[in-house]
Design an enzyme around this catalytic site. Structure first.
Site, short mmCIF file in Angstrom:
data_model
loop_
_atom_site.label_atom_id
_atom_site.label_comp_id
_atom_site.label_asym_id
_atom_site.label_seq_id
_atom_site.Cartn_x
_atom_site.Cartn_y
_atom_site.Cartn_z
N SER A 539 0.85 -1.19 0.00
CA SER A 539 0.00 0.00 0.00
C SER A 539 0.89 1.25 0.00
O SER A 539 1.70 1.41 -0.91
CB SER A 539 -0.96 -0.04 1.20
OG SER A 539 -2.00 0.90 1.03
N ASP A 625 -8.42 -5.12 -6.27
CA ASP A 625 -8.06 -3.98 -5.43
C ASP A 625 -8.45 -2.71 -6.15
O ASP A 625 -7.78 -2.27 -7.08
CB ASP A 625 -6.55 -4.00 -5.16
CG ASP A 625 -6.12 -2.92 -4.19
OD1 ASP A 625 -6.97 -2.10 -3.79
OD2 ASP A 625 -4.94 -2.89 -3.82
N HIS A 657 -7.21 -5.64 -1.65
CA HIS A 657 -6.03 -4.95 -1.11
C HIS A 657 -5.27 -5.86 -0.15
O HIS A 657 -4.16 -5.56 0.25
CB HIS A 657 -6.48 -3.67 -0.40
CG HIS A 657 -5.41 -2.63 -0.27
ND1 HIS A 657 -4.71 -2.12 -1.34
CD2 HIS A 657 -4.89 -2.01 0.83
CE1 HIS A 657 -3.84 -1.22 -0.91
NE2 HIS A 657 -3.92 -1.14 0.40
#
Length: 680
Positions: A539, A625, A657
């Site tokens: 991320s 995602d 994610h």
């Protein structure tokens, strides 16, 4: 005489061999039990809790219920059936009510006398909660709200899979907007059936619970069972995509009327909870609309007078969870502080809102990451550290002493070599003191040299405390022979509100310099192999990997980025929670008068640094995602390939994610460590 001695020596050697401990492997990690929901019995003597175990063959998890005395002792498994289950209530006398397969069940605390409370299975419902008197139930269910899919718009085209959108919020996290929203229903339980269902948001195009992370905590009964308080962001389209303003609403079951309890409070308002006598309502609240990582405070409201007070406004940290004491004289809460998550209390007899009313109860190198219940002067909590998954502990409220009461994974850990985890303080380039966690390989020998990984945390404003992850597992990294340094760089909670805020608008600035300070500091140690440094993260951590690949000046030999942001312009054009992008990047890329945003897109954009990439890199991307969409990973991999850089793409088409499915998780671990073996 020699034969008995030989037998004794042989047996001793066999015993010693049997006691040889092993290092953690991905397969062992994924056999560990995971602590779930917990309830204390009304007599305060036992805890009923759930544990899920991944079923690798079925590629899902099974949930079972257990009991354990609050003083500790043997755990007793009381359910055997596979599948998911949700504990609803533990009543006086030990009757356990739970939800499974669309039906409400009841059994004795020892697992005997299992019986159906309802016979009509309710399909496609979730987040079930019983009323205090057990006569009503609330639950969530998806309802049709808008015709978006081709097959719904045109009855003569039932095989169409087209979508037609005229506004934003057309997808969220891992799900396309199909025209359905999640609503709360209230119903009666009578004569063995759930009857008289009523949609309390009928006709409203809003979600409860909040997607993607909201759950049963978003909807509660009042103390008398006559009302329902729920969390909702009553916005749609572009407004929804750019706002974090959730409110608390109270719905009167008899009249059907709804009122907004937090009108004028502009940030996230979540986690409503009534005091035991129902006279007060407390919740967590953020002030700033659009700032999802703003300081989280506890608000307390007196139902009779309407007066409300911010109990933690003057305290320089952010709250993660809370509950009332049984006597209602205190509120216990959890917060990250100096790199660990600990238990605190607020004395409600002191000046409300004052720092003097707040006291820290627990201290230690662990995270207290869940509050279960209170029994007399004991509070049952969940605790983890970087070597251990969650177990329940009993806290002595008079002195903070803790003792473990569950042993979910003791047998597994008894057979493992554990890592030393040490605190390290590093001077940053602007002269600040930065905490970092250093995780050492089992049986660490300072006379040897070890490859070392810089871990880059996501969020970007998520805590790097003593958490235990089943994917980014530091114990597992260290067990493969790597030293791991995990710095609490700018943007992480637990070091004051200002430190937490400093990352917004400065993604590629001081936080990246903090990372370089961390790896440079640990590299001074004689036991660190400076020729074998790696950098990994997901991320914002994946973004950090991409940025560092362009500015590291030869420090690193290998990179791994999972769901990282590679090109900020294309990311802004495809991500969905625009409040996050607007706050953290400074705004959109076409407003050239916005200096913060212009600087971000020009100087903090990893795709602008690709000309300096020259180091092997592995890129991991989830196909579902929508937070960091697929083009980010594909662009990064394509750039690396075209530049002739050794690179690998791990594509997970059905993951979002995170990596949820057990078999995909094992693939993730194996590819992760295979890459490090190849490149470090």
């Amino acid at each position: 005489m020699k034969k008995p001695l030989l037998i004794l020596l042989t047996m001793t050697a066999m015993g010693a061999q049997a006691q040889v401990k092993q290092n953690l492997t991905p397969e062992t990690l994924w056999k560990l039990g995971r602590l779930g929901s917990e309830n204390i019995t009304p007599d305060g003597k036992q805890v009923l809790f759930s544990v899920s175990h991944p079923n690798m063959e079925q590629n899902k998890s099974d949930v079972h219920f257990y009991t354990v005395p609050i003083t500790g002792g043997p755990m007793k498994q009381i359910t055997k059936e596979p599948g998911g289950k949700q504990i609803l209530d533990v009543a006086v006398g030990g009757k356990v009510t739970y939800f499974a397969d669309g039906i409400i069940w009841q059994m004795n605390i020892d697992g005997s006398n299992v019986a159906k409370i309802t016979t009509n299975a309710l399909e496609d419902i979730d987040n079930v909660r019983l009323s205090p008197d057990g006569k009503k139930v609330i639950f969530s269910r998806e309802v049709d709200m808008e015709k978006i899919q081709g097959k719904d718009k045109y009855a003569d085209l039932p095989k169409s899979n087209a979508y037609v959108f005229t506004d934003l919020n057309f997808r969220h996290w891992d799900t396309w907007n199909s025209g359905k929203v999640s609503h709360v229903f209230v119903a009666d339980i009578a004569d063995g059936k759930i009857t008289n269902e009523k949609d309390i948001l009928a006709g409203e195009p809003y979600d409860v619970p909040q997607k993607p992370s909201g759950g049963v905590e978003d909807m509660i009964f009042s103390h008398d069972g006559k009302s329902i308080v729920y969390v909702c962001k009553k916005k749609v389209g572009k407004e929804y995509a750019q706002s974090t303003n959730t409110n608390l609403y109270i719905y009167d079951i008899e009249s059907g009327k709804t009122a907004n309890l937090t009108e004028g409070m502009n940030g996230y308002d979540t986690a409503p909870l009534f005091s035991p006598d129902g006279t007060k309502l407390a919740w967590l609240s953020m002030k700033e609309d659009g700032f999802e990582a703003d300081k989280n405070d506890i608000i307390l409201k007196d139902k009779k007078t309407g007066k409300q007070v911010n109990l933690t406004e003057k305290w320089d940290e952010s709250i993660s969870a809370f509950r009332f004491s049984n006597d209602q004289k205190k509120i216990f809460f959890l917060a990250v502080h100096n790199g660990t998550e600990q238990l605190f209390e607020i004395d409600l007899s002191k000046t409300l809102g004052s720092v003097d009313a707040i006291k820290q109860i627990t201290k230690g190198q662990w995270d207290v990451n869940g509050i279960v219940a209170q029994a007399a002067n004991t509070l049952i909590v969940n605790r983890v550290d970087m070597n251990h998954a969650a177990e329940m502990y009993a806290v002595d409220l008079s002195n903070g002493a803790m003792h473990k009461i569950t042993t979910i994974n003791d047998k597994a850990y008894d057979a493992l070599n554990l890592s030393d985890v040490k605190e390290r303080h590093i001077k940053t380039t602007d002269g600040k003191d930065m905490l970092a966690w250093v995780i050492y390989p089992p049986n660490f020998d300072p006379a040897k040299k070890y490859p070392t990984l810089l871990y880059c945390q996501g969020g970007p404003q998520s805590a790097l405390s003593q958490f235990y992850s089943f994917r980014w597992n530091f114990q597992l990294m260290a067990a493969q022979g790597y030293i791991v340094i995990a710095p609490n760089r700018r943007g992480m909670p637990g070091h004051g509100v200002e430190w937490n805020k400093q990352i917004s608008g400065d993604w590629g600035g001081q936080p990246i310099r903090d990372y370089l300070s961390a790896i440079d500091d640990i590299a001074k140690e004689s036991y660190v192999d400076k020729a074998r440094l790696g950098c990994v993260g997901a991320s914002y951590g994946g973004y950090s990997v991409f940025m560092l690949a362009g500015v590291h000046k030869g420090r690193f030999k290998s990179f791994i980025a999972h769901d990282g942001l590679f090109d900020l312009k294309s990311w802004y054009g495809t991500t969905e929670e625009l409040w996050f992008a607007n706050k953290d990047l400074g705004g959109n890329y076409w407003d050239h008068g916005n200096k913060v945003a212009a600087n971000t897109y020009e100087n903090f954009n990893p795709s602008n640094m690709v000309n300096k990439w020259n180091t092997p890199i592995m890129i991991i991307q989830g196909g579902k995602d929508f937070r960091v969409p697929i083009e980010q990973g594909l662009q990064a991999f394509q750039a690396a390939q075209l530049k002739g850089i050794k690179s690998k793409l791990l594509y997970l088409p059905e993951e979002n994610h995170w990596v949820i499915k057990p078999q995909n998780s094992i693939v993730w671990q194996r590819e992760f460590y295979n890459w490090l073996k190849e490149t470090l």
